[in-house]
Design an enzyme around this catalytic site. Sequence first.
Site, PDB file in Angstrom:
ATOM      1  N   CYS A  74       1.002  -1.309   0.078  1.00  0.00           N
ATOM      2  CA  CYS A  74       0.091  -0.372   0.281  1.00  0.00           C
ATOM      3  C   CYS A  74       1.149   1.481   0.200  1.00  0.00           C
ATOM      4  CB  CYS A  74      -0.825  -0.070   1.154  1.00  0.00           C
ATOM      5  SG  CYS A  74      -1.860   1.073   1.287  1.00  0.00           S
ATOM      6  N   CYS A 199      -5.719   6.117  -3.936  1.00  0.00           N
ATOM      7  CA  CYS A 199      -4.385   4.677  -3.932  1.00  0.00           C
ATOM      8  C   CYS A 199      -3.406   5.470  -4.373  1.00  0.00           C
ATOM      9  CB  CYS A 199      -5.570   3.568  -4.419  1.00  0.00           C
ATOM     10  SG  CYS A 199      -5.161   2.396  -4.889  1.00  0.00           S
TER      11      CYS A 199
END
Length: 261
Positions: A74, A199
């Site tokens: 991530c 993101c």
Amino acid sequence: MKIHFSKYQGAGNDFILIDNRDLSFKDTDKNTVFQLCHRRFGIGADGLMLLQNHPDYDFEMLYFNADGNLGSMCGNGGRCIVAFAKHLGIINQETDFLAVDGPHYAKISEKGDWVDLQMIDIDTINKDGEAFVLNTGSPHYVAQMNGLEDYDVFHHGKTIRNNDTYKKEGINVNFVEDKGDHLFVRTFERGVEDETYACGTGVTAVALSMAQHKNQTGHIKTPVKVLGGDLSIEFDYDGKQFTHVFLCGPAQKVFEGEVTI
């Protein structure tokens, strides 16, 4: 058992962070993580991260998706855990830490609110029709379009993520509109199973895909706008490989507290 936590956000991508160097947080049961990340019955977050000791690095990052499953890399989470490490006094201006996709270098501003995170090198971008498919630490699908502000990202992203090609392993679905001086990106994330405000691995995938699409080479800096704010991707591209890839943006502490699990 009471656990101390901190809540951080990077361009609206929000995370629960736990200092687990003493390994006191032992319950990584899927349901426990899911409940903590739940926005009605828990703290609420796109994911949960544990900061742990590692003999060869400043720290190790363990990331769990909001659905409770152990996640892939991530990017915004990586930037937030760097800020967390600085605030804990583990690092100063630079760090080398370990994540699921390998080691990462990062540098952080003196105030601790802006992080430049080095991502993995990329040498393969595939196509699925007109869309690009690549892995920037997590798998991504990138589709170009116009009128993105009014697009139903949840419906179309969910449909692609669950089609016959991607349903088993899952994929993050990014939609990009080229605005000329910047890219506008919206993302449906697997593991969250919804659109998120940002993101990090997704905007990285978008910037690399668009550079290849435009036949750009050399040192490239790509400004990106997401629902949660502004990010920047910097990289070198020689026409074959993307190197020195950095995801740059804000990382801010929101609050801290204790939760009983």
